[in-house]
Each structure stands twice: as structure tokens, then as C-alpha cells.
Design a protein around this motif. Structure first.
Motif, PDB file in Angstrom:
ATOM      1  N   LEU A 102      96.261  14.666  72.729  1.00 43.35           N
ATOM      2  CA  LEU A 102      95.945  14.164  71.383  1.00 43.35           C
ATOM      3  C   LEU A 102      97.135  13.396  70.816  1.00 43.35           C
ATOM      4  O   LEU A 102      96.965  12.368  70.150  1.00 43.35           O
ATOM      5  N   GLY A 103      98.340  13.880  71.091  1.00 41.38           N
ATOM      6  CA  GLY A 103      99.544  13.162  70.672  1.00 41.38           C
ATOM      7  C   GLY A 103      99.660  11.815  71.359  1.00 41.38           C
ATOM      8  O   GLY A 103     100.125  10.838  70.766  1.00 41.38           O
ATOM      9  N   GLU A 104      99.229  11.747  72.616  1.00 39.79           N
ATOM     10  CA  GLU A 104      99.265  10.470  73.330  1.00 39.79           C
ATOM     11  C   GLU A 104      98.286   9.480  72.717  1.00 39.79           C
ATOM     12  O   GLU A 104      98.535   8.264  72.729  1.00 39.79           O
ATOM     13  N   MET A 105      97.194   9.983  72.153  1.00 40.67           N
ATOM     14  CA  MET A 105      96.290   9.105  71.418  1.00 40.67           C
ATOM     15  C   MET A 105      96.998   8.512  70.207  1.00 40.67           C
ATOM     16  O   MET A 105      96.832   7.331  69.879  1.00 40.67           O
ATOM     17  N   LEU A 106      97.791   9.335  69.510  1.00 43.27           N
ATOM     18  CA  LEU A 106      98.558   8.837  68.366  1.00 43.27           C
ATOM     19  C   LEU A 106      99.544   7.758  68.811  1.00 43.27           C
ATOM     20  O   LEU A 106      99.703   6.727  68.143  1.00 43.27           O
ATOM     21  N   ILE A 107     100.207   8.001  69.929  1.00 40.80           N
ATOM     22  CA  ILE A 107     101.184   7.040  70.447  1.00 40.80           C
ATOM     23  C   ILE A 107     100.507   5.710  70.762  1.00 40.80           C
ATOM     24  O   ILE A 107     101.024   4.636  70.436  1.00 40.80           O
ATOM     25  N   ASP A 108      99.341   5.767  71.390  1.00 40.85           N
ATOM     26  CA  ASP A 108      98.603   4.537  71.681  1.00 40.85           C
ATOM     27  C   ASP A 108      98.255   3.800  70.394  1.00 40.85           C
ATOM     28  O   ASP A 108      98.313   2.568  70.340  1.00 40.85           O
ATOM     29  N   GLY A 109      97.918   4.579  69.347  1.00 42.71           N
ATOM     30  CA  GLY A 109      97.578   3.969  68.068  1.00 42.71           C
ATOM     31  C   GLY A 109      98.769   3.327  67.379  1.00 42.71           C
ATOM     32  O   GLY A 109      98.608   2.404  66.570  1.00 42.71           O
ATOM     33  N   MET A 110      99.985   3.800  67.699  1.00 43.65           N
ATOM     34  CA  MET A 110     101.202   3.257  67.096  1.00 43.65           C
ATOM     35  C   MET A 110     101.758   2.052  67.839  1.00 43.65           C
ATOM     36  O   MET A 110     102.539   1.281  67.285  1.00 43.65           O
ATOM     37  N   SER A 111     101.373   1.920  69.093  1.00 40.73           N
ATOM     38  CA  SER A 111     102.054   0.979  69.983  1.00 40.73           C
ATOM     39  C   SER A 111     102.089  -0.449  69.456  1.00 40.73           C
ATOM     40  O   SER A 111     103.070  -1.168  69.646  1.00 40.73           O
ATOM     41  N   ASN A 112     101.022  -0.887  68.792  1.00 38.33           N
ATOM     42  CA  ASN A 112     100.958  -2.264  68.307  1.00 38.33           C
ATOM     43  C   ASN A 112     101.232  -2.379  66.818  1.00 38.33           C
ATOM     44  O   ASN A 112     100.959  -3.415  66.223  1.00 38.33           O
ATOM     45  N   ASP A 113     101.758  -1.331  66.218  1.00 40.26           N
ATOM     46  CA  ASP A 113     102.018  -1.335  64.782  1.00 40.26           C
ATOM     47  C   ASP A 113     103.508  -1.119  64.545  1.00 40.26           C
ATOM     48  O   ASP A 113     104.002   0.003  64.544  1.00 40.26           O
ATOM     49  N   GLU A 114     104.215  -2.192  64.348  1.00 42.10           N
ATOM     50  CA  GLU A 114     105.669  -2.119  64.215  1.00 42.10           C
ATOM     51  C   GLU A 114     106.088  -1.302  63.003  1.00 42.10           C
ATOM     52  O   GLU A 114     107.094  -0.579  63.051  1.00 42.10           O
ATOM     53  N   ASP A 115     105.333  -1.381  61.898  1.00 38.13           N
ATOM     54  CA  ASP A 115     105.685  -0.626  60.690  1.00 38.13           C
ATOM     55  C   ASP A 115     105.728   0.867  60.963  1.00 38.13           C
ATOM     56  O   ASP A 115     106.634   1.568  60.504  1.00 38.13           O
ATOM     57  N   LEU A 116     104.753   1.379  61.700  1.00 39.98           N
ATOM     58  CA  LEU A 116     104.710   2.805  61.992  1.00 39.98           C
ATOM     59  C   LEU A 116     105.852   3.209  62.908  1.00 39.98           C
ATOM     60  O   LEU A 116     106.474   4.257  62.727  1.00 39.98           O
ATOM     61  N   ARG A 117     106.164   2.374  63.879  1.00 44.50           N
ATOM     62  CA  ARG A 117     107.197   2.704  64.861  1.00 44.50           C
ATOM     63  C   ARG A 117     108.606   2.655  64.279  1.00 44.50           C
ATOM     64  O   ARG A 117     109.536   3.206  64.865  1.00 44.50           O
ATOM     65  N   GLU A 118     108.759   2.007  63.128  1.00 47.78           N
ATOM     66  CA  GLU A 118     110.081   1.895  62.524  1.00 47.78           C
ATOM     67  C   GLU A 118     110.333   2.916  61.415  1.00 47.78           C
ATOM     68  O   GLU A 118     111.270   2.773  60.632  1.00 47.78           O
TER      69      GLU A 118
END
Length: 235
Positions: A102-118
């Protein structure tokens, strides 16, 4: 025999949903067919609440009178069917090992969103003490740990806390949920969040009342920006 039994607890031999054999690839706990039934949320989504199939701002965000204190909310999948069952297994049947897929699903959802990753901090939504004792873990914290390991974002799990106990949100209407969570959270040290970008982590976004109250308190404590990331959300 003992070792096989122990390993089967960590890595079940059958799919949690359809009970078919998983073969050698049993670390995802679901067979490929069941994973394929999860409806992932892709663009376009509401720019504010992340509701799927809206190219700009959804009608609910446009029309509602309440203020959102988070800048945006995003979710990995729709809260239905297989994903709903997985989250119920995770939360209510103590299947903590589901935090990884389930956490890997979150990671996939973050991958293309620079705001979330920063983000400067990941904050798991705090769990009521009684529910923590029943479950023996906070599901949001386990999810945050998976995201933290992958994106190297620090988890802050002790500063935002529940200030009181409230009845469960499950059977309440939107308005009742908003009233139920008023004053529910508090920040112990405001200095930690001053000028920081926060990413709140939780399992499900339904009305958004809980994460919105968290965001309100964090903004009052000086956070520059608060975003929300959940495994699932309703349509």
C-alpha cells in the motif's frame, strides 16, 4: 515445518482476496488478477481535493462553504472493491505487512508530483490511543515509513497529537464529521513546523474532515504549506 509456518505469516501463500496460490511472488500478498482490479486514480483530478475525473476544480470544492487548509490532496486509488478490502485487512485484522504494497502505491502516486516529493516532513495522522492499543500500530505511520525510506523525507510523528477522544467517524455525515474533529489535534512545539512544507499521510480520504483539521492546526503553527496523500479516496 515451523519455519514454513512462520514464513507463511510474513508472506502468505494465497491471495488475500481470491485465495488463489501466489507461487514464488508472494510479497505483494495479492495475485496479479486482484491487483489489476484496483482502480488507480490518474489525471485529470480536482486540483484541490484530488477527486478523479475533474480537469480543474470539482463542483464540491467550488460550492462548499468550508475552507480547505491544505493546498491539495491526492490519493493512489478509488476506495472500492479490492482496495477497500485490503485497507480493512490492514486496519482491522492487524495485517501490518500490507503497509509495504500500500505504501508503494503512495510512492507511485508521488513519483510525478514534485510538490509532494519536496516536503520537509511526513506527518502520519495521529491515531486515538485506545485504537492504537487495539491495533498495536498506527496504519498511517507504517505507510509513512515506506514513503520515508524511498524519498528520504523525515517523519515527524510526535509533535502533532490528538488533544481529546472523539467517537469514530465512520457512520457520521460530512457535517457531523466536521463538528466531531473540531479541536481534535494540537501541536506541542510550533517551532518545528514554522516555514516548513508538510505532507500528511493517511489511509483513506472520505470527506476530508480529519486531514483538514490537521492542516488547520499545522498552518496555525506556522507551516508554510500542507498537502495530503492517502492510499484511497471516494469518488
Amino acid at each position: 515445518m515451523f519455519l514454513n509456518g512462520f514464513l507463511s505469516l510474513l508472506f502468505p501463500l494465497n491471495c488475500l482476496i481470491c485465495h488463489r496460490g501466489l507461487g514464488s511472488d508472494n510479497r505483494k500478498y495479492l495475485c496479479p488478477a486482484c491487483w489489476g482490479k484496483i482502480r488507480l486514480i490518474k489525471e485529470p483530478v480536482c486540483s484541490k481535493c484530488g477527486r478523479p475525473s475533474f480537469p480543474t476544480v470539482c463542483s464540491s470544492c467550488q460550492n462548499q462553504k468550508r475552507k480547505y487548509f491544505f493546498s491539495k490532496a491526492r490519493a493512489a486509488g478509488v476506495y472500492e472493491g479490492v482496495l477497500r478490502e485490503c485497507i480493512h485487512f490492514f486496519k482491522y485484522q492487524k495485517k501490518a505487512y500490507l503497509a509495504r504494497p500500500l505504501g508503494e502505491m503512495l510512492i507511485d502516486g508521488m513519483s510525478n508530483d514534485e510538490d509532494l516529493r519536496e516536503a520537509d516532513f511526513l506527518i502520519p495522522v495521529p491515531l486515538d490511543g485506545r485504537r492504537f492499543r487495539e491495533r498495536e500500530f498506527n496504519q498511517a505511520h507504517l505507510l509513512a515509513q515506506v514513503v520515508s525510506r524511498d524519498f528520504k523525507i523525515t517523519i515527524s510523528s510526535r509533535n502533532l497529537r490528538r488533544a481529546r477522544r472523539v467517537p469514530p467517524q465512520t457512520q457520521l455525515s460530512r457535517k457531523q464529521r466536521e463538528e466531531n474533529v473540531k479541536g481534535l489535534f494540537e501541536v506541542r512545539s510550533r517551532e518545528e513546523y514554522k516555514g516548513r512544507r508538510i505532507l500528511l499521510i493517511d489511509d483513506v480520504f472520505t470527506t476530508g474532515a480529519t486531514v483538514n483539521e490537521c492542516a488547520r492546526v499545522l498552518k496555525e503553527a506556522g507551516a508554510e504549506e500542507v498537502s495530503v496523500l492517502t492510499v484511497a479516496r471516494g469518488e
